[in-house]
Write a protein that holds these residues in place. Sequence first.
Motif, PDB file in Angstrom:
ATOM      1  N   TYR A 205      10.989   8.751   1.158  1.00  0.00           N
ATOM      2  CA  TYR A 205      10.942   7.749   0.086  1.00  0.00           C
ATOM      3  C   TYR A 205      11.533   8.210  -1.242  1.00  0.00           C
TER       4      TYR A 205
ATOM      5  N   PRO B 297       0.791  -1.232   0.000  1.00  0.00           N
ATOM      6  CA  PRO B 297       0.000   0.000   0.000  1.00  0.00           C
ATOM      7  C   PRO B 297       0.827   1.288   0.000  1.00  0.00           C
TER       8      PRO B 297
ATOM      9  N   ALA C 264       5.178  -2.873   2.498  1.00  0.00           N
ATOM     10  CA  ALA C 264       4.879  -1.523   3.015  1.00  0.00           C
ATOM     11  C   ALA C 264       4.287  -1.636   4.427  1.00  0.00           C
TER      12      ALA C 264
ATOM     13  N   HIS D 196      12.758  -2.675   1.897  1.00  0.00           N
ATOM     14  CA  HIS D 196      12.162  -1.421   2.356  1.00  0.00           C
ATOM     15  C   HIS D 196      13.018  -0.274   1.844  1.00  0.00           C
TER      16      HIS D 196
ATOM     17  N   ARG E 105       7.208   0.238  13.643  1.00  0.00           N
ATOM     18  CA  ARG E 105       7.781  -0.346  12.410  1.00  0.00           C
ATOM     19  C   ARG E 105       8.862  -1.377  12.726  1.00  0.00           C
TER      20      ARG E 105
HETATM   21  C1  DQA Z   1       8.256   0.890   3.728  1.00  0.00           C
HETATM   22  C2  DQA Z   1       8.376   1.114   5.244  1.00  0.00           C
HETATM   23  C3  DQA Z   1       7.033   0.882   5.924  1.00  0.00           C
HETATM   24  O1  DQA Z   1       7.163   1.057   7.319  1.00  0.00           O
HETATM   25  C4  DQA Z   1       6.003   1.854   5.402  1.00  0.00           C
HETATM   26  O2  DQA Z   1       4.748   1.596   5.989  1.00  0.00           O
HETATM   27  C5  DQA Z   1       5.921   1.855   3.921  1.00  0.00           C
HETATM   28  C6  DQA Z   1       7.150   1.743   3.130  1.00  0.00           C
HETATM   29  C7  DQA Z   1       9.570   1.252   2.996  1.00  0.00           C
HETATM   30  O3  DQA Z   1       9.677   0.861   1.845  1.00  0.00           O
HETATM   31  O4  DQA Z   1      10.440   1.912   3.553  1.00  0.00           O
HETATM   32  O5  DQA Z   1       4.859   2.044   3.355  1.00  0.00           O
HETATM   33  O6  DQA Z   1       7.994  -0.470   3.500  1.00  0.00           O
END
Ligand code: DQA
Length: 145
Positions: free
Chosen positions: A22, A9, A75, A99, A110
């Motif tokens: 990101y 997501p 995600a 990630h 997380r």
């Molecule tokens: C993620 C890290 C997750 O904690 C976050 O919810 C994301 C992206 C990353 O690619 O750094 O949606 O997976």
Amino acid sequence: MKFLIINGPNLNLLGLREPDIYGKQDYAALCALCRATCAENGIEAELFQSNHEGAIVDAIQQAYGKVDGIVINPAAYTHTSIAILDALKAVGLPAVEVHISDVSQREDFRQISYAGKACIKTYMGLGFEGYRQAILYLKDYLEKK
Ligand code: DQA
């Protein structure tokens, strides 16, 4: 060799979404990088993105018998989804977790990765480069098997 590359997501909003975390590149650019890395290495690539947990479970189930390995960035579902963990364990395909951000340096919520418990390796904090490394690692792993 064929890989399924799954993105969970909000990764469809890359570029727009929290660029400080990101990056500024969009999801199309990520797909292009994954496709190019696979093509250069003689790997067939199937890319899948969904904002829905069940759709990701379905994609993992449908991969059984059709692909050799999975690269997955679940995600936010990383930190919540036992269903995705169970699906990865059910099909038993080698999977590598990616990630974009370094989740180990972020919020407490997380710090758990359910999907990661079914993965042979995790790349985090390398931006899009993590996907390239995951593809190469998976190829190497499968060739040595
Ligand atoms: C993620 C890290 C997750 O904690 C976050 O919810 C994301 C992206 C990353 O690619 O750094 O949606 O997976």
